[in-house]
Design an enzyme around this catalytic site. Structure first.
Site, mmCIF file in Angstrom:
data_model
loop_
_atom_site.group_PDB
_atom_site.id
_atom_site.type_symbol
_atom_site.label_atom_id
_atom_site.label_comp_id
_atom_site.label_asym_id
_atom_site.label_seq_id
_atom_site.Cartn_x
_atom_site.Cartn_y
_atom_site.Cartn_z
ATOM 1 N N TYR A 129 0.959 -1.231 0.144
ATOM 2 C CA TYR A 129 -0.312 0.026 0.009
ATOM 3 C C TYR A 129 0.719 1.274 0.046
ATOM 4 O O TYR A 129 0.369 2.236 -0.158
ATOM 5 C CB TYR A 129 -0.814 0.007 1.133
ATOM 6 C CG TYR A 129 -2.188 -0.927 1.059
ATOM 7 C CD1 TYR A 129 -2.104 -2.247 0.857
ATOM 8 C CD2 TYR A 129 -3.484 -0.320 1.065
ATOM 9 C CE1 TYR A 129 -3.216 -2.843 0.779
ATOM 10 C CE2 TYR A 129 -4.708 -0.965 0.904
ATOM 11 C CZ TYR A 129 -4.498 -2.349 0.720
ATOM 12 O OH TYR A 129 -5.608 -3.090 0.731
ATOM 13 N N LYS A 179 3.908 -14.850 3.855
ATOM 14 C CA LYS A 179 4.141 -15.938 2.847
ATOM 15 C C LYS A 179 5.633 -16.115 2.792
ATOM 16 O O LYS A 179 6.339 -15.734 1.866
ATOM 17 C CB LYS A 179 3.703 -15.582 1.599
ATOM 18 C CG LYS A 179 3.701 -16.521 0.246
ATOM 19 C CD LYS A 179 2.588 -17.420 0.449
ATOM 20 C CE LYS A 179 2.899 -18.542 -0.743
ATOM 21 N NZ LYS A 179 2.059 -19.677 -0.832
ATOM 22 N N ASP A 212 -1.983 -18.395 2.210
ATOM 23 C CA ASP A 212 -3.022 -19.452 1.765
ATOM 24 C C ASP A 212 -3.428 -20.513 2.388
ATOM 25 O O ASP A 212 -4.657 -20.633 2.489
ATOM 26 C CB ASP A 212 -2.239 -20.237 0.398
ATOM 27 C CG ASP A 212 -0.757 -20.797 0.575
ATOM 28 O OD1 ASP A 212 -0.421 -20.486 1.704
ATOM 29 O OD2 ASP A 212 -0.260 -21.256 -0.251
ATOM 30 N N ASP A 236 -5.754 -7.050 4.491
ATOM 31 C CA ASP A 236 -6.907 -6.538 3.707
ATOM 32 C C ASP A 236 -7.831 -7.840 3.218
ATOM 33 O O ASP A 236 -9.119 -7.655 3.341
ATOM 34 C CB ASP A 236 -6.445 -5.516 2.585
ATOM 35 C CG ASP A 236 -7.650 -5.174 1.291
ATOM 36 O OD1 ASP A 236 -8.739 -4.665 2.058
ATOM 37 O OD2 ASP A 236 -7.623 -5.231 0.322
ATOM 38 N N ASP A 240 -11.944 -9.426 4.899
ATOM 39 C CA ASP A 240 -13.077 -9.836 3.933
ATOM 40 C C ASP A 240 -13.274 -11.370 4.356
ATOM 41 O O ASP A 240 -14.631 -11.603 4.508
ATOM 42 C CB ASP A 240 -12.837 -9.350 2.571
ATOM 43 C CG ASP A 240 -13.264 -8.036 2.180
ATOM 44 O OD1 ASP A 240 -13.210 -7.034 2.981
ATOM 45 O OD2 ASP A 240 -13.730 -7.875 1.017
HETATM 46 C C1 IPM Z 1 -10.197 -1.735 3.389
HETATM 47 C C2 IPM Z 1 -10.669 -1.191 2.200
HETATM 48 C C3 IPM Z 1 -9.614 -0.301 1.623
HETATM 49 C C4 IPM Z 1 -8.213 -1.141 1.700
HETATM 50 C C5 IPM Z 1 -9.864 0.416 0.324
HETATM 51 C C6 IPM Z 1 -11.235 1.118 0.266
HETATM 52 C C7 IPM Z 1 -8.661 1.072 -0.205
HETATM 53 O O1 IPM Z 1 -10.769 -2.180 1.246
HETATM 54 O O2 IPM Z 1 -10.389 -0.896 4.348
HETATM 55 O O3 IPM Z 1 -10.171 -2.886 3.659
HETATM 56 O O4 IPM Z 1 -7.931 -1.570 0.794
HETATM 57 O O5 IPM Z 1 -7.652 -0.901 2.784
HETATM 58 MN MN MN Z 2 -10.637 -4.190 2.254
#
Ligand code: IPM
Ligand code: MN
Length: 333
Positions: A129, A179, A212, A236, A240
């Site tokens: 990032y 990794k 993984d 990140d 999710d």
């Molecule tokens: C998160 C989001 C952000 C990230 C994006 C919107 C830049 O996906 O906060 O997880 O990748 O960190």
């Molecule tokens: Mn995210």
């Protein structure tokens, strides 16, 4: 979580509110309603920022606004990003600028269900990032794009140390996810930093998973985790997945923390602006409400935070409009 010690004037915390785009403002409204319902007083300052604002006058995040924010106690953010703005403009210019400039180096994302309870500590200021890289011969058949991953020993270590401190207040177990078998430079730095910090916490048990494999365990055996620490991009993606296996992304909350308390920390749901359902009173506000609870905990309002979190977990299955779900949470307080 470490608690902030100094508040704004009169002990009432000053909180910047960035509703943002899409469902952002809707869910933030409900989070603020819940804070009000539990009786915690905040002084709020609204900031009209995000994709819609950018399309209107080109402003993403000015240095003046950033300087104002440095004097706040916290920032509460809904979601930013609109489909009509090119990728990266708002993400890099607003969200990442905020994380980097305010040194919000820990991204704490809890995942709690009836069967598991773990938290991911995502490094939040470095890795892929950081923005290192560029193009050569752009637009030609010989185009080259590089995107490096920046890993400082200090950056990895402070994040890992936060994970161990947190584990000391929990079940005393930390898993490093990376990794190391392929990313032999950054992985090696992370592994050594992890081992060195672990030596300072003899009471904390440790584990290591390749990222993984961690994806399999997140789905098949999340009970194995207490605190997971990982780099920015892995964190990140994994968070999710953590949301998906913990009742859905509509429940996933996060805290972008500056544990050194040299400025405000920022609290936001993990989900995005979901333009497809914006304005329909359909978005689940729970992630935003739990994020509000994390903010209260960070501001020293531990009891209110716990009560809100418990009410949210009791309402994890409630269906209804954005407002009705928040009503259910308020009724459970
Ligand atoms: C998160 C989001 C952000 C990230 C994006 C919107 C830049 O996906 O906060 O997880 O990748 O960190
Ligand atoms: Mn995210």
């Amino acid at each position: 979580m470490t608690e902030a010690t100094e508040m704004g004037a009169g002990g009432v915390p000053r909180v910047g509110i960035v509703g943002g785009d899409g469902i952002g403002p809707e869910v933030i409204t409900q989070g603020l309603r819940v804070i009000d319902a539990i009786g915690v007083e905040l002084e709020t300052v609204d900031y009209d920022l995000g994709g819609a604002r950018y399309l209107r006058d080109g402003v993403v995040l000015s240095d003046d606004t950033l300087d104002e924010w440095r004097n706040l106690d916290a920032i509460y953010l809904g979601a930013v990003g609109t489909p009509d703005v090119p990728p990266g403009v708002i993400e890099r210019g607003l969200l990442l600028k905020m994380r980097f400039e305010l040194d919000l180096y820990v991204n704490q994302r809890p995942f709690v269900t009836d069967t598991h309870d773990f938290v991911v500590i995502r490094e939040n200021t470095e890795g892929s990032y950081a923005g290192e890289g560029g193009f050569l011969r752009k637009g030609t058949p010989h185009e080259i794009a590089t995107q490096g991953s920046v890993n400082t020993r200090m950056g990895a270590e402070r994040c890992i140390r936060y994970a161990f401190d947190l584990a000391m207040e929990r079940s005393k177990h930390v898993t490093l996810v990376h990794k190391t078998n392929v990313l032999t430079f950054s992985g090696d730095l992370w592994q050594r930093a992890f081992d060195d910090v672990a030596a300072e916490y003899p009471e904390v048990d440790t584990a290591y998973n390749h990222v993984d494999a961690a994806c399999i365990y997140f789905v098949q055996d999340p009970q194995r985790y207490d605190v997971v620490v990982t780099d920015n991009l892995f964190g990140d993606i994994l968070t999710d997945l953590g949301g998906a296996v913990s009742g859905g992304i509509g429940l996933a909350a996060s805290a972008n923390l500056n544990p050194s308390l040299t400025g405000p920390s920022m609290f936001e749901p993990v989900h995005g602006s979901a333009p497809d359902i914006a304005g329909q009173n359909k978005a689940n506000p729970i992630a935003a409400i739990i994020s509000a609870a994390m903010m209260l905990r960070f501001l020293g309002q531990t009891e209110a935070a716990t009560r809100i979190e418990q009410a949210c977990h009791a309402c994890a299955e409630v269906e209804g409009s954005t407002e009705q779900v928040a009503d259910a949470v308020i009724a459970k307080l």
